[in-house]
Scaffold this active site. Sequence first.
Site, PDB file in Angstrom:
ATOM      1  CB  CYS A 113       6.391  -4.288   2.319  1.00 52.51           C
ATOM      2  SG  CYS A 113       7.627  -3.385   1.791  1.00 52.51           S
ATOM      3  CB  CYS A 171      12.240  -4.913   1.682  1.00 50.36           C
ATOM      4  SG  CYS A 171      11.423  -4.164   3.051  1.00 50.36           S
ATOM      5  CB  CYS A 207       9.636  -7.111   5.189  1.00 54.03           C
ATOM      6  SG  CYS A 207       8.297  -5.835   4.516  1.00 54.03           S
ATOM      7  CD  GLU A 230       6.898  -8.874   1.663  1.00 55.42           C
ATOM      8  OE1 GLU A 230       6.361  -7.754   1.849  1.00 55.42           O
ATOM      9  OE2 GLU A 230       7.742  -9.086   0.938  1.00 55.42           O
ATOM     10  CB  ILE A 257      -0.904  -0.072   1.239  1.00 60.10           C
ATOM     11  CG1 ILE A 257      -1.651  -1.248   1.416  1.00 60.10           C
ATOM     12  CG2 ILE A 257      -1.849   1.180   1.251  1.00 60.10           C
ATOM     13  CD1 ILE A 257      -2.423  -1.412   2.523  1.00 60.10           C
TER      14      ILE A 257
HETATM   15  N1  THU Z   1       7.419  -4.006  -1.809  1.00 57.01           N
HETATM   16  C1  THU Z   1       6.791  -4.976  -0.903  1.00 57.01           C
HETATM   17  O1  THU Z   1       5.572  -4.898  -0.927  1.00 57.01           O
HETATM   18  N2  THU Z   1       7.479  -5.904  -0.336  1.00 57.01           N
HETATM   19  C2  THU Z   1       8.729  -6.094  -0.432  1.00 57.01           C
HETATM   20  O2  THU Z   1       9.398  -6.633   0.433  1.00 57.01           O
HETATM   21  C3  THU Z   1       9.578  -5.099  -1.257  1.00 57.01           C
HETATM   22  C4  THU Z   1       8.931  -4.006  -1.833  1.00 57.01           C
HETATM   23  C5  THU Z   1       6.555  -2.931  -2.239  1.00 57.01           C
HETATM   24  C6  THU Z   1       6.812  -1.500  -1.804  1.00 57.01           C
HETATM   25  C7  THU Z   1       6.461  -0.582  -2.819  1.00 57.01           C
HETATM   26  O3  THU Z   1       5.213  -0.604  -2.910  1.00 57.01           O
HETATM   27  C8  THU Z   1       6.943  -1.637  -4.026  1.00 57.01           C
HETATM   28  O4  THU Z   1       7.011  -2.917  -3.561  1.00 57.01           O
HETATM   29  C9  THU Z   1       8.425  -1.015  -4.717  1.00 57.01           C
HETATM   30  O5  THU Z   1       9.370  -1.133  -3.771  1.00 57.01           O
END
Ligand code: THU
Length: 150
Positions: A66, A99, A102, A68, A56
């Site tokens: 993120c 990431c 997370c 997760e 979001i």
């Molecule tokens: N993102 C995630 O949802 N999870 C991760 O572990 C890596 C990054 C999202 C955050 C952002 O909305 C997009 O991916 C680009 O970074």
Amino acid sequence: MIIMSKPDSVLTEEQTRTLLKKAEGAMKHAYIPYSHYPVGAAILTGSGRIYTGCNIENSSYGATICAERVAACSAVAAGDLPFRALAVVTDSEEPGPPCGICRQFLSEFVDDLPIIMANLKGKIKKGNLRAYLPAAFTGAFIKDREGEME
Ligand code: THU
């Protein structure tokens, strides 16, 4: 509070499939006006329930959350611990791992966690939190200092 759990080393194939399906379903709700990079996550807990999340984004980029962490927050808010496994689905050439933020966030609640990553082409990669976040900073470091500030 740290809730330790020893994750089962393997999920059944059906559990893995279900978890990936749920993550892919959640991915459809991703709010991604800036990156256009959808991520879906699903966490299986000890109760057998599955909690999902999508990324979001926010116009103030740092406020983005993120997928997760959305899934993890949902499980914690339901009082449903421990986490047993995490699935992450991304629309990328290689399945994307969680990431660093997370990884740290998840490590608050589990000792280790199987992580299943997949892309939309069905490429699957498996890992685990301990390997992805070696030498983690945990609450144990803070607890060592209890009383020193008084
Ligand atoms: N993102 C995630 O949802 N999870 C991760 O572990 C890596 C990054 C999202 C955050 C952002 O909305 C997009 O991916 C680009 O970074």
